[in-house]
Design a protein around this motif. Sequence first.
Motif, short mmCIF file in Angstrom:
data_model
loop_
_atom_site.label_atom_id
_atom_site.label_comp_id
_atom_site.label_asym_id
_atom_site.label_seq_id
_atom_site.Cartn_x
_atom_site.Cartn_y
_atom_site.Cartn_z
N ALA A 199 2.70 -4.65 3.00
CA ALA A 199 1.58 -5.20 3.84
C ALA A 199 2.04 -6.69 3.95
N ALA A 243 -0.52 -7.53 11.07
CA ALA A 243 0.39 -8.07 10.59
C ALA A 243 0.08 -8.36 8.93
N GLY A 244 -1.06 -8.16 8.69
CA GLY A 244 -1.59 -8.34 7.19
C GLY A 244 -2.36 -9.57 6.83
N PHE A 298 0.86 -1.09 0.01
CA PHE A 298 0.06 0.08 -0.16
C PHE A 298 0.93 1.18 0.13
N PRO A 326 0.03 -10.56 15.06
CA PRO A 326 -0.14 -9.61 15.80
C PRO A 326 -1.31 -8.54 15.01
N ASN A 327 -1.80 -7.86 15.74
CA ASN A 327 -2.58 -6.58 15.00
C ASN A 327 -1.66 -5.83 13.65
N HIS A 387 -7.53 -14.34 16.93
CA HIS A 387 -6.69 -14.20 18.06
C HIS A 387 -6.96 -14.95 19.13
N LEU A 441 4.20 1.28 2.32
CA LEU A 441 3.83 0.32 3.21
C LEU A 441 3.77 -1.11 2.51
N THR A 469 -5.75 -9.74 7.29
CA THR A 469 -6.80 -9.26 6.60
C THR A 469 -6.58 -9.04 5.15
N THR A 470 -5.41 -8.41 5.07
CA THR A 470 -4.82 -8.05 3.58
C THR A 470 -4.77 -9.61 2.78
N1 LIG Z 1 -6.53 -0.40 2.07
C1 LIG Z 1 -5.41 -0.09 2.60
N2 LIG Z 1 -4.62 1.05 2.24
C2 LIG Z 1 -3.64 1.13 3.21
N3 LIG Z 1 -3.07 0.54 4.13
C3 LIG Z 1 -3.80 -0.50 4.35
C4 LIG Z 1 -5.03 -1.00 3.60
N4 LIG Z 1 -5.50 -2.07 4.27
C5 LIG Z 1 -4.69 -2.52 5.24
N5 LIG Z 1 -3.72 -1.52 5.36
C6 LIG Z 1 -2.51 -1.68 6.39
O1 LIG Z 1 -1.71 -2.94 6.15
C7 LIG Z 1 -1.37 -3.61 7.48
C8 LIG Z 1 -2.11 -4.77 7.49
O2 LIG Z 1 -3.31 -4.52 7.76
P1 LIG Z 1 -4.46 -5.79 7.98
O3 LIG Z 1 -6.03 -5.29 8.03
O4 LIG Z 1 -4.15 -6.83 6.88
O5 LIG Z 1 -3.68 -6.53 9.48
P2 LIG Z 1 -4.46 -7.72 10.02
O6 LIG Z 1 -3.44 -8.50 10.38
O7 LIG Z 1 -5.59 -8.01 9.70
O8 LIG Z 1 -4.74 -6.92 11.70
P3 LIG Z 1 -5.84 -7.03 12.60
O9 LIG Z 1 -5.58 -8.29 13.54
O10 LIG Z 1 -5.97 -5.91 13.46
O11 LIG Z 1 -7.02 -7.32 11.91
C9 LIG Z 1 -1.64 -2.35 8.23
O12 LIG Z 1 -0.56 -1.55 8.72
C10 LIG Z 1 -2.90 -1.67 7.79
O13 LIG Z 1 -2.78 -0.33 8.38
#
Ligand SMILES: Nc1ncnc2c1ncn2[C@@H]1O[C@H](COP(=O)(O)OP(=O)(O)OP(=O)(O)O)[C@@H](O)[C@H]1O
Lengths: 329, 250
Positions: free
Chosen positions: B19, B41-42, B14, B38-39, B197, B17, B44-45
């Motif tokens: 991800a 970590a990526g 992104f 961890p929160n 989690h 970043l 959901t991405t």
């Molecule tokens: N659409 C986006 N645009 C920019 N940055 C993004 C976008 N989606 C996610 N991010 C960033 O990518 C990183 C990974 O986010 P993600 O939501 O995948 O984390 P996660 O592992 O699912 O976290 P959580 O446990 O909090 O759900 C984070 O730093 C987030 O801010």
Amino acid sequence: MRKIWLNPGFWLVLAIVVALGAWPIFQQDAAARETGFTVLLAIVMASSLNIVMGYTGYVSFGHVVFYGIGGYIGMYFIDSLGLPLPVAVLFGGLSSALLAFLLGKAILRLRGAYFALATIGVNEAARTFVANFQPFGAATGIELQFSVYKAYGGALQALWLVYYGVVGIAIFSVIFSYYIKTSKFGLGLMTIREDEDAAEVIGIVTPNAKTWAYVLSAILPGMLGVLFFFKNGNVEPGDAFRLGFSIESLVMIMLGGQGTVLGPVLGALGYQRLRGTLLTSDLMIGSLPLKDFQLVISGFLMLLIILFIPSGLVGWLRQRFATLRRVLA
Amino acid sequence: MTLILQVQAVTKRFGGLQALTKVTFDLAQGQVLGLIGPNGAGKTTLFNVINGVYTPEEGRILFLGKDVTGKKSYELAKMGMARTHQIVRPLKELTVRENVIVGACYGHENHDLISAAKIADEVLSFVGISARADQLAGSLNVAQKKRLEMARALAARPKLLLLDEVLAGLTPSEIDGMVKTVLSIRDQGVSIVMIEHVMKAIMNVSDRLFVLDYGQQIAEGGPEEVVHNPKVIEAYLGDPQMAQKLMEEG
Ligand SMILES: Nc1ncnc2c1ncn2[C@@H]1O[C@H](COP(=O)(O)OP(=O)(O)OP(=O)(O)O)[C@@H](O)[C@H]1O
Ligand SMILES: [Mg+2]
């Protein structure tokens, strides 16, 4: 949910439109017929716009473009090619559908305000194009020879004939609207309205669904355009692509309740009543007659609705009285 | 053993970043893969990339052996992939039943409204929200909305199900119920990737665990093996003792 004929809500809305349409026929009264024309036109415009705006959630300010294009194509066919009215009406509907299909692929990718703005642009572009297009009579438009009406038993007879056509289309429009709303396709549209990204994840092919919604909303206005300009005997760019007409359709939907079948019908009826009252009123505001304030009033009305009853009359009733849900489609 | 999902060296950025960095794993048919980290970590991405919401900058995704990199979400849904969202996305103005009917109608089985309604009623009682069927989805509480997400995904009768934190915000007894639900979905032959989690729960349901940290995979393997990996414990909370405590509580 599925069986249309078992649902009281369907019969209620159908009965209202049939009664409205039939009344001038029983009266055999020209003034009643003119009122009928206006109200039924409003109902069809509002109901068809509702497919895009109420079901799919895409606000369009350019709905009148389909009425205008359909009307122009139909008038051209009647005037230059001498085609009979029913054929011209069909071609009017088809050409609007085609326009919607092409536009849909292009502008339905835009969301929210961008789409709404694009629809205004399309309407203005169509108006400018037609106003400079020689085969359509450019700025003066197309004027029918009086002799055209002979084939339909004279002008008077032709007026009634057109009226029957409009009644038929209006009745069809509410059946159509109800049918779409209770179909699988309609459920897909409402899913897009609620959350377009979720809709894609669920498996709805959103570009196609939106384009079809747009096409289906364009057909009936296109057909009506032909009937109305045929009745008037002429068509001009300013009448065919009047932005105010789009906005009025929008107000009617909001007034009655977007996303419902009955809402646009009641909204159209209510709005036209109000407009009729304003137009015939002798009241003056300062040195101006009240009737000049028609659009100001509809704008103000829209503001009030958005602020206080965003779901419109039918939506409000449905929320307030859960038992009414079966009756108010 | 057939592989239902193959993620090969997937990278997603992104802007500046990073991800996801060269993420690679396979999922065998009928298995549950637990995705932890961890929160931020990526996780959901990664789901968004697998699911076609985002196209990865590098790498490939294979679903049912076919390269589906860059395909749209609806194309993947038609092939039999379904997911839930971490932040629930109910269709608020539709009833709970209609929400689930949509799932059945537009999934890979392409049902008509009548058979979709039957499936919806089955699925609603399976996840335990039948009593709410005629309510508007917007009026549900969070736990019910989580179940609705699950019901809508299940109604598609998916081959691969992606579950994003379906246990978050639930009470311990609700978690137990949901874990049972997930296991019985697995027993029906559905392959699952599950982000979670709640450690105890994810260890109970997963055949394998996969750990992400700052977009990098730091461990993969059997649940016991992975959670005792010091690297994981450290990454997961930065403090081994805290991690231990959390696991015991979980
Ligand atoms: N659409 C986006 N645009 C920019 N940055 C993004 C976008 N989606 C996610 N991010 C960033 O990518 C990183 C990974 O986010 P993600 O939501 O995948 O984390 P996660 O592992 O699912 O976290 P959580 O446990 O909090 O759900 C984070 O730093 C987030 O801010
Ligand atoms: Mg997440």
